[in-house]
Design a protein around this motif. Structure first.
Motif, mmCIF file in Angstrom:
data_model
loop_
_atom_site.group_PDB
_atom_site.id
_atom_site.type_symbol
_atom_site.label_atom_id
_atom_site.label_comp_id
_atom_site.label_asym_id
_atom_site.label_seq_id
_atom_site.Cartn_x
_atom_site.Cartn_y
_atom_site.Cartn_z
ATOM 1 N N CYS A 133 0.842 -1.208 0.000
ATOM 2 C CA CYS A 133 0.000 0.000 0.000
ATOM 3 C C CYS A 133 0.872 1.252 0.000
ATOM 4 O O CYS A 133 0.600 2.207 -0.741
ATOM 5 C CB CYS A 133 -0.935 0.005 1.198
ATOM 6 N N MET A 134 1.919 1.239 0.836
ATOM 7 C CA MET A 134 2.809 2.401 0.881
ATOM 8 C C MET A 134 3.508 2.600 -0.462
ATOM 9 O O MET A 134 3.670 3.739 -0.919
ATOM 10 C CB MET A 134 3.840 2.247 2.003
ATOM 11 N N ALA A 135 3.898 1.512 -1.107
ATOM 12 C CA ALA A 135 4.544 1.626 -2.417
ATOM 13 C C ALA A 135 3.587 2.235 -3.439
ATOM 14 O O ALA A 135 3.988 3.094 -4.241
ATOM 15 C CB ALA A 135 5.024 0.248 -2.883
ATOM 16 N N GLY A 136 2.326 1.810 -3.399
ATOM 17 C CA GLY A 136 1.332 2.392 -4.299
ATOM 18 C C GLY A 136 1.137 3.879 -4.064
ATOM 19 O O GLY A 136 1.050 4.673 -5.001
ATOM 20 N N VAL A 137 1.108 4.272 -2.806
ATOM 21 C CA VAL A 137 0.968 5.690 -2.460
ATOM 22 C C VAL A 137 2.191 6.466 -2.946
ATOM 23 O O VAL A 137 2.061 7.576 -3.489
ATOM 24 C CB VAL A 137 0.763 5.870 -0.942
ATOM 25 N N LEU A 138 3.365 5.897 -2.789
ATOM 26 C CA LEU A 138 4.574 6.591 -3.238
ATOM 27 C C LEU A 138 4.601 6.757 -4.755
ATOM 28 O O LEU A 138 5.017 7.807 -5.260
ATOM 29 C CB LEU A 138 5.831 5.865 -2.757
ATOM 30 N N VAL A 139 4.167 5.748 -5.485
ATOM 31 C CA VAL A 139 4.097 5.882 -6.952
ATOM 32 C C VAL A 139 3.169 7.031 -7.314
ATOM 33 O O VAL A 139 3.497 7.892 -8.136
ATOM 34 C CB VAL A 139 3.635 4.557 -7.609
#
Length: 148
Positions: free
Chosen positions: A125-131
């Protein structure tokens, strides 16, 4: 003439009629709770601040002009809210801060959380938010167009 920005300002539309009192109170409670969670997020690494402050401003715009004015004039929240509304701008410093905090949170979860799938889900989820975050513009359209 310059091409219009693809990011439209998120200005609250003037309602044709005032919102019902219950709706206004519900939005005010949402604004205050979101602001409280956002402030807590300043001190808790795995809890984001910015999305909750943005949600608070959105709800305040529809329920409490006084709270919205306070948020927009706040030294920390104000510039971020105005830039977000004017063009979905997230400054590079905020992006790097979010990246560092999410990276530290990911390491913390990998060490502390016993279920790897829970940590993996949160990190995903954090990776998706960062993208999404890194794809946001870093300057307002009028700043990007003018040479320094």
């Amino acid at each position: 003439m310059s091409e219009p920005s693809r990011y439209q300002p998120d200005l609250p539309a003037e309602p044709a009629a005032p919102l019902p009192l219950v709706t206004r109170w519900a939005l005010l409670v949402l604004a205050l709770l979101s602001l409280a969670v956002g402030v807590i997020g300043i001190f808790v690494p795995v809890l984001p601040t910015v999305p909750f402050v943005l949600l608070s401003a959105w709800a305040a715009a529809r329920s409490s002009p006084r709270l919205l004015a306070w948020l927009e004039s706040h030294t920390s929240f104000g510039p971020m809210l105005v830039e977000w509304r004017r063009g979905g701008v997230v400054r590079r410093r905020a992006k790097w801060t979010a990246t560092a905090v999410m990276g530290a949170s990911a390491v913390f979860m990998l060490v502390v959380v016993p279920n790897r799938w829970v940590a993996g889900l949160a990190i995903g989820c954090m990776a998706g938010v960062l993208v999404w975050l890194w794809r946001r513009p870093e300057k307002l359209a009028d700043e990007a167009a003018s040479p320094r």
